[in-house]
Design an enzyme around this catalytic site. Structure first.
Site, PDB file in Angstrom:
ATOM      1  N   SER A  58       0.798  -1.224   0.000  1.00 17.88           N
ATOM      2  CA  SER A  58       0.000   0.000   0.000  1.00 17.88           C
ATOM      3  C   SER A  58       0.830   1.273   0.000  1.00 17.88           C
ATOM      4  CB  SER A  58      -0.951   0.005   1.191  1.00 17.88           C
ATOM      5  OG  SER A  58      -0.234   0.128   2.399  1.00 17.88           O
ATOM      6  N   LYS A 108       0.093   4.588   7.080  1.00 19.80           N
ATOM      7  CA  LYS A 108      -0.486   5.326   5.957  1.00 19.80           C
ATOM      8  C   LYS A 108      -0.023   6.772   6.008  1.00 19.80           C
ATOM      9  CE  LYS A 108      -2.988   1.729   4.984  1.00 19.80           C
ATOM     10  NZ  LYS A 108      -2.768   0.928   3.785  1.00 19.80           N
TER      11      LYS A 108
END
Lengths: 169, 121
Positions: free
Chosen positions: A47, A91
């Site tokens: 990711s 993230k």
């Protein structure tokens, strides 16, 4: 005169006390450090390509700034997943409270986009590799309380030691 | 505040809370929990859990105004918290389901005032 057996037990208990005290001190030091200063985070998966390697990275994260200031756009943060409390994905913050965020819902399938306003006390997080990342586009904005720390450096693999790359956007 | 009347008093109660249940997934329906506020991470709120992930709930949108009701499905990894005093509580009806990880403790006993010592229910 003390008997040899009592001398033995005296010595043994003193040694045990010293070892126990040492272990307790080490534990206290680690507890304070990992809960209030910084900690190591392990990141793997696609990711955050190209910022992080999908095969695994060891990162140094700090917990100091989250107590004194709000996260900034572009910070890479370790969060507690809202979907699974046992996971701590890493993230990037792309929006803070009050921001208006437009994003493509599923870039693999279509160009359809959605626009939301980030509510008070929340941030919008996203993986850098938007084609394969489960983030605020799936589970919505994340409360500040779920932010565990802010990533400072990658410490492993060694050839990539140093601050993480610049904000892609 | 008034949000947990009549369970907790307006003037302030001292309760004993423990920090283990939520780490092992032992929080259940009806438990009074300490939750980090989703709106202001510097505040802790005390509410009761009325729904777990996958539950469908119906609640009165605004009990002071009318009888309109709203149905929600609690998403994965979240819980639904409400104060016992529906008329004066800012809770999941306002900020939505709360991630499980914001739960920081479970209330066990009230320890002050002494005449009310005992279990919360």
């Amino acid at each position: 005169m003390t008997s040899p057996s009592s001398s033995f037990w005296n010595t043994a208990s003193r040694e045990a006390m010293k070892s126990g005290m040492f272990v307790a001190k080490v534990y206290c030091f680690l507890h304070v450090t990992t809960n209030y200063l910084g900690f190591m985070a392990y990141a793997y998966g696609p990711s955050m390509i190209p910022t992080l390697h999908p095969s695994g990275n060891m990162l140094l994260a700090e917990r100091i700034s989250k107590r004194y200031q709000k996260p900034s756009r572009g910070d890479i943060v370790v969060i507690r997943s809202p979907e699974n409390p046992n996971k701590t994905p890493i993230k990037r913050v792309v929006g803070v409270e009050g921001d208006c965020i437009s994003f493509v819902i599923d870039p693999v399938k279509s160009d359809e986009s959605q626009t939301i306003v980030v509510p008070k006390g929340h941030v919008f997080v996203q993986g850098d590799y938007t084609h394969n990342s489960r983030d605020s586009r799936n589970f919505g904005p994340v409360p500040y309380g779920l932010i565990q720390g802010r990533v400072l450096w990658r410490v492993w693999p060694f050839q990539d030691f140093g601050p993480l790359g610049p904000t892609p956007t | 505040g008034p949000s947990m009347l009549p369970t907790l008093n307006l003037t302030g109660d001292v309760i004993l809370a423990e920090h283990l249940s939520h780490r092992f997934g032992k929080i259940g329906l009806g438990d009074v929990v300490l939750v980090r506020s989703p709106r202001d991470p510097k505040r802790m709120v005390t509410k009761r859990i009325l729904g777990l992930e996958g539950d469908r709930l119906t609640f009165s949108a605004d009990p002071l105004v009318g009888d309109a009701s709203v149905s929600v499905l609690v998403p994965k990894g979240h819980v639904w918290i409400q104060g016992d005093n529906l008329y004066a509580s800012t809770d999941s009806r306002h900020f939505g389901p709360v991630p499980y990880s914001l739960i920081e403790g479970k209330a066990l006993l009230r320890v002050w005032p002494p005449e009310y010592f005992g279990s919360l229910r």
